[in-house]
Design a protein around this motif. Structure first.
Motif, PDB file in Angstrom:
ATOM      1  N   ILE A  60       4.698  -6.838  18.619  1.00  0.00           N
ATOM      2  CA  ILE A  60       3.194  -7.347  18.418  1.00  0.00           C
ATOM      3  C   ILE A  60       2.216  -6.018  18.505  1.00  0.00           C
ATOM      4  CG2 ILE A  60       1.187  -8.485  19.299  1.00  0.00           C
ATOM      5  CD1 ILE A  60       3.275 -10.262  17.780  1.00  0.00           C
ATOM      6  N   GLU A  61       2.439  -5.153  19.682  1.00  0.00           N
ATOM      7  CA  GLU A  61       1.951  -3.962  19.917  1.00  0.00           C
ATOM      8  C   GLU A  61       2.044  -2.995  18.784  1.00  0.00           C
ATOM      9  OE1 GLU A  61      -0.162  -3.365  22.363  1.00  0.00           O
ATOM     10  OE2 GLU A  61       0.231  -5.487  23.159  1.00  0.00           O
ATOM     11  N   ILE A  62       2.913  -2.745  18.067  1.00  0.00           N
ATOM     12  CA  ILE A  62       3.221  -1.896  17.041  1.00  0.00           C
ATOM     13  C   ILE A  62       2.452  -2.637  15.933  1.00  0.00           C
ATOM     14  CG2 ILE A  62       5.080  -0.951  15.344  1.00  0.00           C
ATOM     15  CD1 ILE A  62       6.797  -1.082  17.825  1.00  0.00           C
ATOM     16  N   VAL A  63       2.682  -3.784  15.459  1.00  0.00           N
ATOM     17  CA  VAL A  63       1.834  -4.346  14.416  1.00  0.00           C
ATOM     18  C   VAL A  63       0.550  -4.039  14.432  1.00  0.00           C
ATOM     19  CG1 VAL A  63       1.254  -6.363  13.253  1.00  0.00           C
ATOM     20  CG2 VAL A  63       3.609  -5.860  13.905  1.00  0.00           C
ATOM     21  N   LYS A  64      -0.090  -4.033  15.617  1.00  0.00           N
ATOM     22  CA  LYS A  64      -1.666  -3.980  15.954  1.00  0.00           C
ATOM     23  C   LYS A  64      -1.965  -2.469  15.960  1.00  0.00           C
ATOM     24  CE  LYS A  64      -2.169  -6.662  19.770  1.00  0.00           C
ATOM     25  NZ  LYS A  64      -2.625  -7.053  21.032  1.00  0.00           N
ATOM     26  N   LEU A  66      -0.533  -0.218  14.232  1.00  0.00           N
ATOM     27  CA  LEU A  66      -0.221   0.366  12.846  1.00  0.00           C
ATOM     28  C   LEU A  66      -1.061  -0.050  11.867  1.00  0.00           C
ATOM     29  CD1 LEU A  66       3.588   1.423  12.582  1.00  0.00           C
ATOM     30  CD2 LEU A  66       1.597   3.069  13.187  1.00  0.00           C
ATOM     31  N   GLU A  67      -1.908  -1.166  12.154  1.00  0.00           N
ATOM     32  CA  GLU A  67      -2.845  -1.763  11.421  1.00  0.00           C
ATOM     33  C   GLU A  67      -1.981  -2.426  10.241  1.00  0.00           C
ATOM     34  OE1 GLU A  67      -5.597   0.997  10.444  1.00  0.00           O
ATOM     35  OE2 GLU A  67      -5.923   1.385  12.421  1.00  0.00           O
ATOM     36  N   PHE A  68      -1.110  -3.177  10.603  1.00  0.00           N
ATOM     37  CA  PHE A  68      -0.234  -3.869   9.557  1.00  0.00           C
ATOM     38  C   PHE A  68      -1.161  -5.036   8.781  1.00  0.00           C
ATOM     39  CE2 PHE A  68       3.301  -1.548  11.033  1.00  0.00           C
ATOM     40  CZ  PHE A  68       4.206  -2.103  10.379  1.00  0.00           C
ATOM     41  N   LYS A  69      -1.193  -5.419   7.646  1.00  0.00           N
ATOM     42  CA  LYS A  69      -1.687  -6.532   7.026  1.00  0.00           C
ATOM     43  C   LYS A  69      -0.702  -7.507   7.190  1.00  0.00           C
ATOM     44  CE  LYS A  69      -5.013  -3.846   5.217  1.00  0.00           C
ATOM     45  NZ  LYS A  69      -5.711  -3.403   6.363  1.00  0.00           N
TER      46      LYS A  69
END
Length: 82
Positions: A60-64, A66-69
């Motif tokens: 979750i932290e990495i996705v946020k 790195l601004e993943f779509k």
């Protein structure tokens, strides 16, 4: 060698690591920057990337960070059709 069902989770973790590294390149970010964004040490981030070792919270932290779509998230976890 073809992928086998037995190692499916290991393959998904390795695929997620590749996706992280590609996204870091897109954002001109290094491991230290990502570690700062998710609140961990550069050494710990390096370990996670090297060993494909992520908790759900890490994910979750990495996705946020790195601004993943949404489509990128689905692709990184192996869900191609959304």
């Amino acid at each position: 060698m073809p992928r086998v069902k037995i190692n499916e989770s290991a393959y998904k973790a390795a695929d997620f690591t590749k996706t992280i590294k590609k996204r870091m390149i897109d954002l001109d970010m290094n491991q230290e920057d990502l570690a700062d964004r998710i609140g961990t040490t550069p050494q710990n981030m390096s370990y996670k990337l090297r060993n494909n070792s992520y908790t759900f919270i890490d994910f979750i932290e990495i996705v946020k960070a790195l601004e993943f779509k949404d489509a990128m998230i689905l692709e990184s976890v192996g869900r191609r059709n959304a």
